[in-house]
Design a protein around this motif. Structure first.
Motif, short mmCIF file in Angstrom:
data_model
loop_
_atom_site.label_atom_id
_atom_site.label_comp_id
_atom_site.label_asym_id
_atom_site.label_seq_id
_atom_site.Cartn_x
_atom_site.Cartn_y
_atom_site.Cartn_z
N PHE A 1 0.84 -1.20 0.00
CA PHE A 1 0.00 0.00 0.00
C PHE A 1 0.88 1.26 0.00
N MET B 1 1.01 4.18 -2.89
CA MET B 1 0.75 5.60 -2.64
C MET B 1 1.97 6.43 -3.05
N SER C 1 2.20 9.39 -5.75
CA SER C 1 2.62 10.72 -5.31
C SER C 1 3.77 11.26 -6.15
N GLY D 1 -1.21 12.90 6.47
CA GLY D 1 -1.30 11.58 5.84
C GLY D 1 -0.37 11.54 4.64
N GLY E 1 2.17 9.92 4.06
CA GLY E 1 2.78 8.63 3.77
C GLY E 1 4.28 8.66 3.97
N ASP F 1 2.13 11.65 9.56
CA ASP F 1 1.40 10.39 9.29
C ASP F 1 1.47 9.52 10.53
N LEU F 2 0.80 8.40 10.50
CA LEU F 2 0.76 7.50 11.65
C LEU F 2 2.20 7.11 12.04
N VAL G 1 4.15 4.48 10.16
CA VAL G 1 4.47 4.78 8.74
C VAL G 1 5.76 5.60 8.64
N GLY H 1 1.96 10.83 14.20
CA GLY H 1 0.82 11.19 15.04
C GLY H 1 -0.48 10.74 14.41
N ASP H 2 -1.55 10.89 15.18
CA ASP H 2 -2.89 10.53 14.71
C ASP H 2 -3.67 11.83 14.49
N MET H 3 -4.08 12.06 13.27
CA MET H 3 -4.71 13.36 12.94
C MET H 3 -6.02 13.58 13.70
N LYS I 1 -3.70 15.09 0.41
CA LYS I 1 -3.80 14.37 -0.86
C LYS I 1 -4.33 12.97 -0.59
N TRP I 2 -5.48 12.70 -1.18
CA TRP I 2 -6.09 11.38 -1.06
C TRP I 2 -6.33 10.99 0.40
N ILE I 3 -6.77 11.94 1.21
CA ILE I 3 -7.06 11.65 2.62
C ILE I 3 -8.57 11.61 2.84
N ASP J 1 -11.02 8.76 2.19
CA ASP J 1 -10.97 7.57 3.06
C ASP J 1 -12.00 7.64 4.18
#
Ligand SMILES: C[S@@+](CC[C@H](N)C(=O)[O-])C[C@H]1O[C@@H](n2cnc3c(N)ncnc32)[C@H](O)[C@@H]1O
Length: 367
Positions: free
Chosen positions: A176, A180, A184, A209, A211, A232-233, A236, A251-253, A267-269, A272
């Motif tokens: 994945f 991505m 990108s 996010g 990535g 990003d998480l 990642v 971090g967690d958004m 971008k592409w968040i 989801d």
């Protein structure tokens, strides 16, 4: 006209309609075949083999260059026929001079060039991810999902939510992330070549996010005065090294403060997440940027689904399919009105949509 000929005409019309209806259903039953042939071509390294050959390659030369058992070569010819028909390779006739010696040969075109491993904007990892068994299985569970309480078909197929699947199956997670990253690289090239104005004047940007930071590396290089943060998480970004003007923050958004910046890239968040979650993300982003008059904005790169009566037919079909794909993972592709509602619900004052990235648009959103 006598009555028997008009009866015949009527019967022919009925038959014609029946045959057309049957052909339509068959076309859709077989629709997955060309994407499977594409997957096969990538796994056998066909685009790279033609590229390494350095020019049009005959079928026999191709068979020698890739790992195909001699007894199965005639089947490869049939796969290549589908791929040529679907526009992945060009077929040329090489004049060899003899009476019946002209030979067919394959060459790359702008589509297969995007699948070459040494092309910096190669999207082969994206194709591998999209056609992976982990993503095909949920699509086969749609009718079951409509009748059960699972949140999405990924849960019906795999017993867990999409993001958990990435963590539980690290190989799939890394497939994945590569997919991505490859998308990108291509989009970063497009935005830095064709719409630099979107980023001009920004001193800092947080890529939520973001990535593994492929988009970030290209933009941070193109705008050396910009401080670029990829957020990003933690799992990642854990082992990733920043550069002079790019850093990674884990971090967690949803639960953590988003680092302040002139602008935030998404971008592409948002595709989801459902509307409620997206408004939550947008509100957190709004807290991290300055007011419009001081240059604050969000830069969103996403699909804007066409109004069903407008637009290029191929784009429309791809967008409709992308929406179903996202539905299977709890996401959604939105149309203009749906985007506008999200922005208003999150307290943004205005937005500008620029449909400059083919299937996707750049949307600038102002506080
Ligand atoms: C569809 S990918 C897009 C990646 C990248 N922006 C791109 O377009 O290539 C979504 C990204 O959101 C990240 N993500 C998911 N949940 C997140 C969360 N709660 N906080 C921060 N990032 C998250 C994922 O790890 C992933 O990198």
């Amino acid at each position: 006209m006598d009555s028997s000929s008009s009866n015949n005409d009527g019967a022919e019309q009925v038959m014609d309609q029946l045959l057309q209806a049957q052909a339509h259903i068959w076309k859709h039953c077989y629709r997955y075949v060309s994407s499977r042939c594409l997957k096969c071509a990538i796994e056998l390294g066909i685009p790279d083999a033609i590229h390494s050959h350095g020019g049009p390659m005959t079928f026999n030369q191709l068979v020698e260059a890739i790992p195909v058992r001699p007894g199965k070569a005639h089947c490869l010819y049939r796969v290549m026929r589908v791929l040529v028909h679907s526009g992945f390779f060009d077929l040329r006739i090489i004049k060899t001079g003899g009476a019946h010696e002209d030979e067919e040969s394959y060459s790359l075109n702008s589509v297969s060039e995007l699948l070459l491993r040494d092309n910096p904007v190669n999207i082969e990892p994206f194709v591998r991810f999209m056609l992976s068994p982990n993503l095909m299985k949920p699509l086969n569970c749609m009718s079951a999902w409509f009748q059960n309480d699972d949140l999405c078909t990924v849960e019906t197929a795999h017993g867990m939510k999409p993001w958990d699947l990435m963590v539980r199956d690290p190989k799939f997670g890394s497939l994945f992330n590569s997919a991505m990253a490859s998308d990108s690289q291509l989009v970063a090239r497009m935005v830095t070549d064709c719409c630099k104005w979107v980023f001009e004047g920004l001193k800092s940007l947080v890529d939520i996010g973001g990535g593994t930071g492929e988009m970030g590396k290209v933009i941070a290089d193109a705008f050396p005065q910009m401080e670029y943060t990829v957020f990003d998480l933690p799992h990642v970004v854990a082992s990733l090294q920043g550069t002079r003007n790019l850093k990674y923050v884990g971090g967690d958004m949803f639960n953590e403060k988003i680092p302040p910046a002139d602008a935030i890239l998404l971008k592409w968040i948002l595709h989801d997440w459902n509307d409620e979650e997206s408004v939550q993300i947008l509100k957190k982003c709004k807290e991290a940027i300055p007011i419009k008059e001081e240059g604050g904005k969000l830069i969103i790169i996403e699909m804007v689904m066409d109004n069903p009566t407008e637009g290029d037919e191929k784009i429309k079909e791809t967008q409709l399919s992308a929406d179903i794909f996202m539905m299977n993972a709890m996401g959604i592709e939105r149309n203009r009105e749906e985007w506008a509602k999200l922005f208003a619900d999150a307290g943004f004052s205005s937005y500008k949509m620029s449909p400059i990235l083919g299937l996707r648009s750049v949307i600038e959103v102002y506080p």
